[in-house]
Design a protein around this motif. Structure first.
Motif, mmCIF file in Angstrom:
data_model
loop_
_atom_site.group_PDB
_atom_site.id
_atom_site.type_symbol
_atom_site.label_atom_id
_atom_site.label_comp_id
_atom_site.label_asym_id
_atom_site.label_seq_id
_atom_site.Cartn_x
_atom_site.Cartn_y
_atom_site.Cartn_z
ATOM 1 N N CYS A 420 63.083 56.689 67.026
ATOM 2 C CA CYS A 420 64.394 55.616 66.896
ATOM 3 C C CYS A 420 63.950 54.460 65.858
ATOM 4 N N ILE A 421 65.049 53.946 65.366
ATOM 5 C CA ILE A 421 64.995 52.834 64.502
ATOM 6 C C ILE A 421 66.118 51.871 64.888
ATOM 7 N N ASP A 422 65.735 50.733 65.483
ATOM 8 C CA ASP A 422 66.668 49.669 66.072
ATOM 9 C C ASP A 422 67.384 50.425 66.987
ATOM 10 N N GLY A 423 66.770 51.157 67.728
ATOM 11 C CA GLY A 423 67.174 52.023 68.954
ATOM 12 C C GLY A 423 68.361 53.054 68.548
ATOM 13 N N HIS A 424 68.377 53.545 67.352
ATOM 14 C CA HIS A 424 69.356 54.618 66.790
ATOM 15 C C HIS A 424 68.347 55.833 66.650
ATOM 16 N N ASP A 425 68.699 56.990 67.240
ATOM 17 C CA ASP A 425 67.933 58.196 67.069
ATOM 18 C C ASP A 425 68.142 58.498 65.679
ATOM 19 N N LEU A 426 67.073 58.887 64.954
ATOM 20 C CA LEU A 426 67.073 59.357 63.517
ATOM 21 C C LEU A 426 68.002 60.510 63.371
ATOM 22 N N ARG A 427 68.268 61.253 64.154
ATOM 23 C CA ARG A 427 69.113 62.219 63.981
ATOM 24 C C ARG A 427 70.628 61.937 64.253
ATOM 25 N N SER A 428 70.964 60.764 64.428
ATOM 26 C CA SER A 428 72.243 60.405 64.820
ATOM 27 C C SER A 428 72.657 59.598 63.382
ATOM 28 N N LEU A 429 71.686 59.498 62.512
ATOM 29 C CA LEU A 429 71.954 58.749 61.247
ATOM 30 C C LEU A 429 72.191 59.589 60.098
ATOM 31 N N THR A 430 72.888 59.563 59.074
ATOM 32 C CA THR A 430 72.870 60.388 57.905
ATOM 33 C C THR A 430 71.494 60.341 57.133
ATOM 34 N N LEU A 431 70.917 61.376 56.646
ATOM 35 C CA LEU A 431 69.684 61.456 56.082
ATOM 36 C C LEU A 431 69.667 60.618 54.861
ATOM 37 N N ALA A 432 70.706 60.425 54.052
ATOM 38 C CA ALA A 432 70.700 59.495 52.793
ATOM 39 C C ALA A 432 70.669 58.247 53.127
ATOM 40 N N SER A 433 71.286 57.868 54.398
ATOM 41 C CA SER A 433 71.444 56.317 54.820
ATOM 42 C C SER A 433 69.988 55.952 55.272
ATOM 43 N N LEU A 434 69.446 57.120 55.932
ATOM 44 C CA LEU A 434 68.015 56.580 56.529
ATOM 45 C C LEU A 434 67.062 56.491 55.721
ATOM 46 N N ARG A 435 66.839 57.291 54.585
ATOM 47 C CA ARG A 435 65.956 57.340 53.677
ATOM 48 C C ARG A 435 66.122 56.159 52.869
ATOM 49 N N ALA A 436 67.233 55.857 52.563
ATOM 50 C CA ALA A 436 67.465 54.436 51.622
ATOM 51 C C ALA A 436 67.004 53.260 52.455
ATOM 52 N N ASN A 437 66.620 53.360 53.793
ATOM 53 C CA ASN A 437 66.062 52.245 54.376
ATOM 54 C C ASN A 437 64.543 52.432 54.744
ATOM 55 N N ILE A 438 63.732 53.503 53.925
ATOM 56 C CA ILE A 438 62.501 53.415 53.863
ATOM 57 C C ILE A 438 61.859 53.737 52.677
ATOM 58 N N ALA A 439 60.966 52.762 52.419
ATOM 59 C CA ALA A 439 60.265 52.737 51.309
ATOM 60 C C ALA A 439 58.931 53.432 51.150
#
Length: 607
Positions: A420-439
């Motif tokens: 989870c990131i900030d309580g959000h399961d990674l699988r609940s987020l779109t891949l594009a928006s998730l990876r945009a938040n990780i350098a």
């Protein structure tokens, strides 16, 4: 009976039907050009049907014959009729050429547009497939499918499929006219066709199998060559040139055998068509001449019959001629469609949402994962990392350190548990928006063709100014060596960045990460393989980059790990120690043992 017929048809070109159905959606938006091309093809077919008729009129009306005069033309003088027929032949031939040109160009436009879009979609689709797929596939073979196999489809669509389509249309028209002129003669003329069809079925199936094998061999050949070229330094350094040549030569011989076998079968089919075509012409010449002498048909009718018969057999002759090419296209299309149908192992859930603004709190909750069934890499990892904490991940090789990074980037999904990131399961987020938040700073920096400035800007995911690029380079400690290049930031990079040192490439990667305003930073062995001076420069850049971000620093370098806020030490796929450097040394566990082994200064870093 019908089932047997279906089986035989399915043996002729089953893959082409599947390929056409799979690619049919790409025709949307091209119906106008496609429809015009079909009309031009039909018009060319009509001209082809009319082509022998001026000569028939000349023979029946101008040249004296026992068949008498042609109804409706008796009032014309022979010279007038001859002139009209000559002009008519020129007009018919010119119109046929025009319509064939229009249909060929039209189909070529549609084919190239469609397959260019297919290639683009295939390239995009390849990038969505998981690292697991790419670890199993061979890069050279994938490149072969992307470039050569799609190119084979483009070339075949114009040079084989279009002529066959035209000939089939001509065949239908000519059969109708022949049956109208004399149905008995038409049936005799077509009597060799069943034998020809059976021979074609048998040989075509074998040609298709050989072509499929040959295409696979060509893929292996391309993969072998690409792998050798990618590792050319190692090949030369270890004196493996002869061995590499031997392996490549063996692959080439296998491809040669398949190619010769395919050509032999194709040539056999073509010659079978020639023999049976000759039989049909002989039957028409014999029986048709008897009909002329009996006055049942005119000499012109017999001429039309013979002309039509030669063209009637052309589709089968062309089919034989292009069978190998069509079989190769079918094999190539199968490989393209197989890739397009490959399902990504990691994908957006139907209800996935865009990530909201994130602080960067990361939690691994009972995470289990293995790259292969029965071989777990991670076994129940529980970690909670607050925002803006710098966490070093250490441990022996093969304990799952880099796997943690891959799971956080969602290159793979856990077999059990969740992240989870900030309580959000990674699988609940779109891949594009998730990876945009990780350098991400990888161990091996990807350098693409282009300028140094363009390579740094790759990390932003947006349009950036030169000032932003230079600030990122300064943070990464890359500005000085970039400014020393011949054209500074506008210096073109060599393939894979071979003109840059490992430390310089790594600082380019850090500059990329600096441009991405991401709350989470992942660094995977950023200092491995660097000399001591480059290590120190990269380390200083890492800690500047990590300020204000939740950072995961995966490293074997314990001096680098010692400067982190927190250290996670992995053994056997799980976190066995968790704490800062001083606490872990005081505990005297595996981390302390590894630290004591490295006290000879091999990990020393300046500053």
């Amino acid at each position: 009976m019908s089932q047997g017929r279906k089986d035989k048809l399915s043996e002729v070109m089953p893959s082409l039907g599947r390929i056409l159905r799979r690619l049919a959606p790409y025709l949307r938006g091209h119906h106008g050009v496609l429809g015009g091309s079909v009309l031009a093809l039909l018009a060319a077919t009509a001209m082809k049907l009319l082509e022998p008729w001026p000569l028939k009129f000349v023979i029946d009306r101008v040249v004296p014959s026992a068949a008498g005069e042609v109804a409706g033309l008796a009032q014309l003088a022979p010279t007038t009729l001859l002139a009209l027929c000559a002009v008519g032949l020129v007009v018919i031939t010119a119109l046929k050429a025009l319509f064939q040109y229009l249909s060929t160009v039209g189909f070529a436009i549609v084919g190239n547009r469609v397959l260019t879009k297919v290639r683009s979609d295939l390239f995009r689709h390849l990038q969505t497939l998981s690292p697991g797929f790419h670890s199993r596939a061979r890069a050279g073979d994938l490149t072969m499918r992307l470039v050569s196999d799609v190119g084979m489809l483009k070339e075949t669509a114009v040079t084989a499929m279009l002529p066959l389509a035209a000939n089939v249309a001509v065949l239908a028209g000519m059969l109708g006219v022949m049956l109208w002129l004399d149905w008995r003669l038409a049936l005799l003329a077509l009597s060799p066709l069943p034998i020809l069809w059976l021979v074609s079925l048998r040989l075509t199936r074998r040609i298709r199998e050989v072509s499929r094998t040959q295409r696979r061999r060509e893929g292996e050949l391309a993969a072998t060559g690409a792998e050798t070229m990618a590792g050319i330094r190692t090949v030369q350094a270890m004196g493996l040139e002869d061995r590499a040549t031997e392996v490549f030569g063996a692959a080439g011989k296998r491809d040669l055998r398949a190619g010769v076998k395919g050509k032999r079968l194709s040539a056999g089919l073509e010659r079978s068509v020639d023999v049976l075509t000759g039989m049909g012409l002989a039957i028409v010449l014999w029986f048709g001449s008897l009909q002329v002498m009996a006055g049942r048909i005119s000499p012109g009718d017999l001429l039309v019959f013979i002309t039509y018969l030669k063209n009637t057999f052309r589709p089968v002759r062309e089919y034989a001629k292009y069978t190998a090419r069509l079989a190769k296209a079918a094999a190539a299309g199968e490989r393209v469609v197989a890739l397009l149908d490959e399902e990504p192992e990691v994908y957006d859930a139907p209800d996935a949402m865009r990530a909201p603004p994130l602080e960067g709190r990361v939690a691994f909750e009972g995470v289990h994962f293995g790259y292969a069934p029965g071989l777990p890499t991670l076994k129940g990892v529980w970690v909670d990392v607050p925002p803006r904490q710098l966490v070093a991940v250490t441990g022996p090789s093969g304990t799952g350190k880099s796997t943690l990074a891959s799971l956080l980037l969602r290159l793979y999904d856990p077999a059990k548990g969740r992240i989870c990131i900030d309580g959000h399961d990674l699988r609940s987020l779109t891949l594009a928006s998730l990876r945009a938040n990780i350098a991400f700073v990888p161990q091996e920096t990807l350098i693409l063709s282009g300028t140094l400035a363009e390579n740094i800007a790759l990390g932003a995911g947006r349009e950036v100014t030169r000032e932003e690029i230079e600030r990122a380079a300064m943070l990464a400690g890359a500005h000085d060596f970039i400014s020393a290049q011949p054209q500074g930031y506008d210096t073109e990079t060599a393939e894979r960045g071979v003109t840059l040192s490992a430390g310089q490439r790594q600082r380019i990667a850090i500059a990329r990460a600096a441009l991405r305003a991401a709350p989470v930073l992942v660094l995977d062995e950023p200092t491995v393989g660097l000399d001591r001076t480059s290590e120190a420069a990269v380390a200083r850049a890492i800690f500047r980059l990590a300020e204000g971000r939740t950072t995961f620093l995966i490293t074997h370098d314990l001096n680098l790990a010692a400067r982190a806020d927190r250290i996670l030490h992995l053994e056997g796929g799980t976190v066995v120690e968790d704490g800062d450097h001083a606490a872990l040394l005081a505990r005297g566990g595996q981390y302390a043992a590894m630290w004591n082994e490295g006290k000879d200064g091999r990990h020393a870093i300046a500053g």
